[in-house]
Design an enzyme around this catalytic site. Sequence first.
Site, PDB file in Angstrom:
ATOM      1  N   GLU A  68       3.416  -6.899  11.725  1.00  0.00           N
ATOM      2  CA  GLU A  68       3.641  -6.831  13.164  1.00  0.00           C
ATOM      3  C   GLU A  68       5.074  -6.387  13.488  1.00  0.00           C
ATOM      4  OE1 GLU A  68       2.410  -9.380  11.544  1.00  0.00           O
ATOM      5  OE2 GLU A  68       0.420  -9.830  12.341  1.00  0.00           O
ATOM      6  N   PRO A 271       1.347  -7.416  -5.561  1.00  0.00           N
ATOM      7  CA  PRO A 271       0.697  -8.511  -4.821  1.00  0.00           C
ATOM      8  C   PRO A 271       1.247  -8.635  -3.406  1.00  0.00           C
ATOM      9  CG  PRO A 271       2.278  -9.383  -6.398  1.00  0.00           C
ATOM     10  CD  PRO A 271       2.184  -7.910  -6.654  1.00  0.00           C
ATOM     11  N   ARG A 272       0.378  -9.008  -2.503  1.00  0.00           N
ATOM     12  CA  ARG A 272       0.795  -9.196  -1.112  1.00  0.00           C
ATOM     13  C   ARG A 272       1.857 -10.290  -1.014  1.00  0.00           C
ATOM     14  NH1 ARG A 272       1.441  -7.079   3.918  1.00  0.00           N
ATOM     15  NH2 ARG A 272       1.044  -8.600   5.563  1.00  0.00           N
ATOM     16  N   GLY A 313       9.755  -5.574   0.270  1.00  0.00           N
ATOM     17  CA  GLY A 313      10.400  -4.433   0.924  1.00  0.00           C
ATOM     18  C   GLY A 313      10.455  -3.163   0.102  1.00  0.00           C
ATOM     19  N   GLU A 314       9.686  -3.091  -0.998  1.00  0.00           N
ATOM     20  CA  GLU A 314       9.730  -1.893  -1.836  1.00  0.00           C
ATOM     21  C   GLU A 314       8.380  -1.178  -1.914  1.00  0.00           C
ATOM     22  OE1 GLU A 314      13.292  -1.979  -4.918  1.00  0.00           O
ATOM     23  OE2 GLU A 314      11.620  -3.236  -5.611  1.00  0.00           O
ATOM     24  N   ASN A 338      -3.459  -3.110   5.737  1.00  0.00           N
ATOM     25  CA  ASN A 338      -3.171  -1.855   6.414  1.00  0.00           C
ATOM     26  C   ASN A 338      -3.175  -0.661   5.443  1.00  0.00           C
ATOM     27  OD1 ASN A 338      -2.222   0.121   8.125  1.00  0.00           O
ATOM     28  ND2 ASN A 338      -0.112  -0.610   8.118  1.00  0.00           N
ATOM     29  N   PRO A 339      -4.051   0.338   5.670  1.00  0.00           N
ATOM     30  CA  PRO A 339      -4.088   1.514   4.793  1.00  0.00           C
ATOM     31  C   PRO A 339      -3.190   2.655   5.261  1.00  0.00           C
ATOM     32  CG  PRO A 339      -5.916   1.656   6.304  1.00  0.00           C
ATOM     33  CD  PRO A 339      -5.153   0.389   6.663  1.00  0.00           C
ATOM     34  N   LEU A 340      -2.485   2.483   6.365  1.00  0.00           N
ATOM     35  CA  LEU A 340      -1.769   3.602   6.971  1.00  0.00           C
ATOM     36  C   LEU A 340      -0.535   4.021   6.177  1.00  0.00           C
ATOM     37  CD1 LEU A 340      -2.124   2.527  10.701  1.00  0.00           C
ATOM     38  CD2 LEU A 340      -3.371   4.343   9.518  1.00  0.00           C
ATOM     39  N   GLU A 341       0.184   3.054   5.602  1.00  0.00           N
ATOM     40  CA  GLU A 341       1.369   3.417   4.824  1.00  0.00           C
ATOM     41  C   GLU A 341       1.007   4.280   3.615  1.00  0.00           C
ATOM     42  OE1 GLU A 341       3.454  -0.185   3.936  1.00  0.00           O
ATOM     43  OE2 GLU A 341       4.565  -0.153   5.824  1.00  0.00           O
TER      44      GLU A 341
END
Length: 437
Positions: A68, A271-272, A313-314, A338-341
Amino acid sequence: MSERWARTLLRTYGIAGAMAFPLVGAYVTWRSTKGKEDPRRKRERYGKTNRARPEGPVIWVHAASIGETLAVTPLVDAILSLGVHVVLTTGTVTSAKLAEERLGDRIIHQYVPLDLKPAVSRFLDHWRPDLAIIAESEIWPMTIMELGRRRIPEVLVNGRMSDRSFKSWQKRIHVAEALFENLAHVVAQSEEDGERFRALGARPVTVSGNLKVDVDPPPVDEKALSALRKQIGRRPTWAAVSTHDGEERVAAEVHATLRNRHPGLLSIIVPRHPDRADALAAELEAMGLKLARRSRNAKITPDTDILLGDTVGEMGLFLRLTEIAFVGRSLEAQGGQNPLEPAMLDTAILAGRNVQNFRDAYQRLIESGGAKLVRDGDMLAGAVNYLLSNETARHTMMEAGAQAVEEMRGALERTMIALEPFIQPLLVKARLRNAGE
C-alpha cells in the site's frame, strides 16, 4: 440484523475498545520483541507524538504495509506538489522504512494509532487533519466512526474488496452500511470492486484502476546487481517471489526436477516474510540443496542451487536476475500477491490459481499472454521447463506483460480527479491564510 442493532453493535465495539485500552500495552510490547514494532516509537500506536502539527491544511494518508505504501507514494508526491502538508501513517516497520526511503522529510511519518477510541481521538486531536485518505482495504471501525463524528471527509483510494471480505460484510450488511456511509468517496481499483462497495452502502464510488501500476519499477543497487550477474554468469535462472509457507518447498522441488534437464540451473527464492529465512534455510538444506543467503552476502558459486533472497527492499534486484518469475501466495487459497512489479521488469509471470486479491491485474496479464496460471507444483515445473527451453515463447510473454502494464496505467490521474473536490478547498484555505499573513 437491523440497522438499529448494527449501530448498537458499533457503539459497543467502541466502548469495549476503550475499556481494553489500558491492557494493550503488553500486546504492543510483545510485538516489539518480535521486531513487529519500533520500540522507540511505541507511543505513536497510542496516538501520542513529539512532532508538532504544521500550520495550514493537513492531509492524513494511511497505507498499511509495503504494498500500500508503494501504491500511494506517487499520490503523496502529487499532493505534496500542491503545497499541502501530509501526515503518512503505516502499520509495519518495513513500510515505515520504505516511506523514509521514498519520501524522506517531505512528509511527517507516524505509526497508525490502534483502532481504539482513546488512541484514535488523541491522534485526531493533535493532527486535526482536513482530509483522510485511506489505501486499499483498511476498514477500521473506530477510526471511520470517529472521522465521521468529526465531519472529517474520508476517501478510500485504490479500494479493493476481496471475495472473502465481501462475503463476510454481506453477512453483516447493516454494519457495513453504518460504516461505509461515513466514507465521502470510494475510488475502487476495478469495476467489480466498485460494485461490491456500492452493494455495501458506499456512495459515491468511482473506478480508477490500480495505483500500483503507476509506480516506478522497483529500484536496484547497480553495484550489487553487477556483482551477482558476474557470479551467476550464463547459468539458467528462474525465481519464486513473494512466497508463503509451503511454496518455498514446491520451488525447491521444481529445482530438483529440472536441474538435470538444465545444467547449472539456479533457482531464486524470495519469501514474502524474510523473518522465516532461518527455518527455510534449514528445510532446503535438509533436501540436499546448497544455498547462498543474500542477507549474509554469500557468494553464488558454481554448485549453488538456491539464492535465498532473505532481505527487505531488494525485489528489484532479484527480478532483474531472471526472466521467469512465479508469484507466490497463489498455490493455496490465499489470494495471491502483486504481479505488476515482475511485469514491469519484463518477466514472464507464473502463478497458482488462487489470485483473487489481484484478479483484475491477472486477468489483463493472462489475456495479453503475459502470465499463466498453474494448478500445482508439477504443472509449475512443466511451465518453468517450457520457458527455459523456449527463448521465443519466453520473450513473447515478457513483452506481452510489459505492454499490458503500459495499457493499465492512468490510475493516479483518475484518483487525483476524484480527490480534487476535497483538496481544492484546502488550497484556497491555504492561499487565504497566506494572504492574511
